[in-house]
Scaffold this active site. Sequence first.
Site, mmCIF file in Angstrom:
data_model
loop_
_atom_site.group_PDB
_atom_site.id
_atom_site.type_symbol
_atom_site.label_atom_id
_atom_site.label_comp_id
_atom_site.label_asym_id
_atom_site.label_seq_id
_atom_site.Cartn_x
_atom_site.Cartn_y
_atom_site.Cartn_z
ATOM 1 N N LYS A 100 52.072 -0.670 17.691
ATOM 2 C CA LYS A 100 52.741 -0.808 18.999
ATOM 3 C C LYS A 100 53.133 -2.263 19.228
ATOM 4 C CE LYS A 100 50.463 3.269 20.912
ATOM 5 N NZ LYS A 100 49.299 3.811 21.613
ATOM 6 N N GLN A 121 44.253 2.221 25.164
ATOM 7 C CA GLN A 121 44.199 3.024 23.938
ATOM 8 C C GLN A 121 43.018 3.998 24.011
ATOM 9 O OE1 GLN A 121 46.552 2.956 21.419
ATOM 10 N NE2 GLN A 121 45.454 4.728 20.626
ATOM 11 N N ASP A 178 52.107 5.131 29.812
ATOM 12 C CA ASP A 178 51.665 6.288 29.027
ATOM 13 C C ASP A 178 51.869 7.587 29.815
ATOM 14 O OD1 ASP A 178 50.884 5.745 26.434
ATOM 15 O OD2 ASP A 178 48.896 5.023 27.011
#
Length: 294
Positions: A52, A96, A119
């Site tokens: 990422k 994460q 997200d």
Amino acid sequence: MQILDGKIVSQAVKNDLTEKIAQLLRENKRPPHLTAILVGTNGASETYIASKIKNCEETGFKSSLHRFEENVTEELLMTTIKKINEDDEIDGILVQLPLPKHIDEQKIINLINPAKDVDGFHPVNAGKMVLGIPTYIPATPYGIMLMLAHYKLETSGKHAVVIGRSNIVGRPMSILLSQDTAYGNCTVTVCHSRTKNLKEICLQADIIVAALGKPCFLTADMVKENAVVIDVGITRVPDASKKSGFAIKGDVDFENVAPKTSYITPVPGGVGLMTIAALLKNTYQAYLQHSNNH
Ligand code: NAD
């Protein structure tokens, strides 16, 4: 059979963003900034985060990383998120997952400012997505929708079978495919670990999205001729021939399934790359929204 090529489609998305960010810099504006929170030293999480960050840098985004030991307290994570929420120079936050067992994941997600939740996991954004209100769509399902759109695949009226009902992949995927949108309008069946007769259900599918995390689970006898197969699975399996000691496997027995399909995504080189492209698109969107508010 045609490959749905995540390299080509994600590169197209990234090229578009690179150009947009170059334009911002020409106007003396700051680039969008994505910050990530990583807890512990889980190998797969490390790989995802590294990828990422690399993609952020290649595209001109600013990125930063907050790393914590496995035994970090919930309080410290919460304080960090509150600080990031208030930082005007940060547009997107990603935590994460998975987090260690002693941390309440939902509590942490709930604390993220929904406007920075790139997200799309915050309940406010999940709710908007269900209602079809523009918002941040979780990156993996969003990436798959971008892939369907790039190849202009006909979805209307098709029977889509989604295997997996997680909040980050299966469930949002099933909702997006059923919505009255350009690449939705499917009749959707959601399958999960308690589903009976999975093979019979899959054999009725025009589109199968396999998102269960079991390598080579979807075999050729479960797929009808000319189906579209989207493989979300990413599992590390031991492989002595690889330098890393493992190979990445999808949920689809690609070798035997691919010849029966009209379109199929490979692993690697499919949905994983689209997930990152979609995350960057969400971050750029957050930046625009943020800039309008300041
Ligand atoms: P998860 O473990 O949260 O969910 C798995 C789902 O599969 C569950 O809903 C479960 O009911 C279902 N399932 C399990 N066994 C089953 C069976 N035998 N038959 C039918 N359904 C079954 O996993 P997740 O987070 O949704 O991820 C799924 C896979 O996708 C994993 O391999 C993960 O690594 C991968 N993934 C890939 C990306 C990407 O960018 N490509 C992103 C996220 C997750």
